[in-house]
Design a protein around this motif. Structure first.
Motif, PDB file in Angstrom:
ATOM      1  N   LEU A  30       5.161  -3.783   9.006  1.00  0.00           N
ATOM      2  CA  LEU A  30       5.372  -3.419   7.611  1.00  0.00           C
ATOM      3  C   LEU A  30       5.872  -4.587   6.752  1.00  0.00           C
ATOM      4  N   TYR A  31       6.435  -5.599   7.407  1.00  0.00           N
ATOM      5  CA  TYR A  31       7.043  -6.704   6.676  1.00  0.00           C
ATOM      6  C   TYR A  31       6.228  -7.955   6.947  1.00  0.00           C
ATOM      7  N   ASN A  51       5.882  -3.250   1.261  1.00  0.00           N
ATOM      8  CA  ASN A  51       5.477  -2.148   0.396  1.00  0.00           C
ATOM      9  C   ASN A  51       4.703  -2.677  -0.820  1.00  0.00           C
ATOM     10  N   ASN A  52       3.836  -3.638  -0.532  1.00  0.00           N
ATOM     11  CA  ASN A  52       2.928  -4.191  -1.542  1.00  0.00           C
ATOM     12  C   ASN A  52       3.602  -4.951  -2.671  1.00  0.00           C
ATOM     13  N   GLU A  53       4.799  -5.469  -2.393  1.00  0.00           N
ATOM     14  CA  GLU A  53       5.417  -6.319  -3.393  1.00  0.00           C
ATOM     15  C   GLU A  53       6.321  -7.339  -2.731  1.00  0.00           C
ATOM     16  N   ILE A  54       6.625  -8.388  -3.477  1.00  0.00           N
ATOM     17  CA  ILE A  54       7.512  -9.419  -2.959  1.00  0.00           C
ATOM     18  C   ILE A  54       8.924  -8.859  -2.860  1.00  0.00           C
ATOM     19  N   SER A  55       9.542  -9.036  -1.683  1.00  0.00           N
ATOM     20  CA  SER A  55      10.915  -8.597  -1.472  1.00  0.00           C
ATOM     21  C   SER A  55      11.911  -9.699  -1.768  1.00  0.00           C
ATOM     22  N   PHE A  65       2.686 -20.552  -6.500  1.00  0.00           N
ATOM     23  CA  PHE A  65       2.425 -19.768  -5.305  1.00  0.00           C
ATOM     24  C   PHE A  65       2.264 -18.289  -5.665  1.00  0.00           C
ATOM     25  N   SER A  66       1.430 -17.619  -4.913  1.00  0.00           N
ATOM     26  CA  SER A  66       1.339 -16.166  -5.028  1.00  0.00           C
ATOM     27  C   SER A  66       0.901 -15.599  -3.686  1.00  0.00           C
ATOM     28  N   VAL A  67       1.241 -14.348  -3.456  1.00  0.00           N
ATOM     29  CA  VAL A  67       0.827 -13.674  -2.228  1.00  0.00           C
ATOM     30  C   VAL A  67       0.180 -12.361  -2.595  1.00  0.00           C
ATOM     31  N   GLU A  68      -0.655 -11.907  -1.656  1.00  0.00           N
ATOM     32  CA  GLU A  68      -1.405 -10.691  -1.917  1.00  0.00           C
ATOM     33  C   GLU A  68      -1.776 -10.050  -0.589  1.00  0.00           C
ATOM     34  N   ARG A  69      -1.858  -8.744  -0.605  1.00  0.00           N
ATOM     35  CA  ARG A  69      -2.384  -8.012   0.543  1.00  0.00           C
ATOM     36  C   ARG A  69      -3.559  -7.198   0.012  1.00  0.00           C
TER      37      ARG A  69
END
Lengths: 113, 116
Positions: A30-31, A51-55, A65-69
């Motif tokens: 999940l993480y 949960n679909n967002e940056i913690s 920088f960016s991240v995505e699922r």
């Protein structure tokens, strides 16, 4: 044993170009995390994702920088305009439990020229 | 902030020698502690962990005991092999983590070289 898979293993890009590093975490985790290791230096935390967002993100994780699922299985790190100092090994990791250590991928070596 | 300090390498030993790699930490409360190993050309692999004071983590002949009083988590092995040559990283995870969100804090790593 389940693995975290990263592609490509090595990427060379020109300064100013965008790169996307890809990771497939363990399916029931999940993480998700990105770390980087500049040659000869320590491993540094970049960002965590839940949960679909940056913690959480570190000082290194700036607007470039960016991240995505994007599809429920892949987890990507995008660098919009690469700099020479972005050259490093980038590790993806995932965790199914908040208490314990993570499973790391084998890394993507990014070389910016 | 949190930090991890490891002994500087490289550490060079002969096969069957006793190994100690020192690790001390600075953190609030009771973090979880880890040792990761990185073999040449590979990623980070979890070697062992301990989540509370006096816990001993062990794996593949390696051991480390969580010492709250000395804020240490030294890695030991009684008889090293050539195949143990790698970089070893000590790391901590904060006690107050938001559901796994907080990242690991790593030491700089210790390069271990075992000679036949």
């Amino acid at each position: 044993e389940p693995e975290v898979t990263q592609t490509p293993s090595h990427q060379v890009t020109q300064m100013g170009q965008e790169v996307i590093l890809r990771c497939v975490p363990i399916s029931n985790h999940l993480y998700f995390y990105w770390y980087r290791q500049i040659l000869g230096q320590k491993v540094e935390f970049l960002v965590s994702f839940y949960n679909n967002e940056i913690s959480e993100k570190s000082e290194i994780f700036d607007d470039q920088f960016s991240v995505e699922r994007p599809d429920g299985s892949n987890f990507t790190l995008k660098i919009r305009s690469t700099k020479l100092e972005d050259s490093a090994m980038y590790f993806c990791a995932s965790s199914g439990d908040s208490l314990y250590g993570y499973t790391f991928g084998s890394g993507t070596r990014l070389t910016v020229v | 902030g949190d930090s991890v300090t490891q002994m500087e390498g490289p550490v060079t030993l002969s096969e069957e020698a006793f190994l100690t790699i020192n690790c001390t930490y600075t953190a609030t409360g009771y973090p979880s502690l880890f040792w990761y190993v990185q073999y040449p050309g590979e990623g980070l692999q979890l070697l062992l962990k301990a989540t509370k004071a006096d816990d001993k983590g062990s794996n593949k002949g390696f051991e480390a005991t969580y010492r709250k009083e000395t804020t240490s988590f030294h890695l030991e092995k009684g008889s090293v092999q050539v195949s143990d040559s790698a970089v070893y990283f000590c790391a901590l995870k904060p006690m107050y983590s938001g559901g796994g969100a907080d990242g690991l804090t790593f030491g700089k790593g210790t390069h271990l070289i075992i000679q036949p």
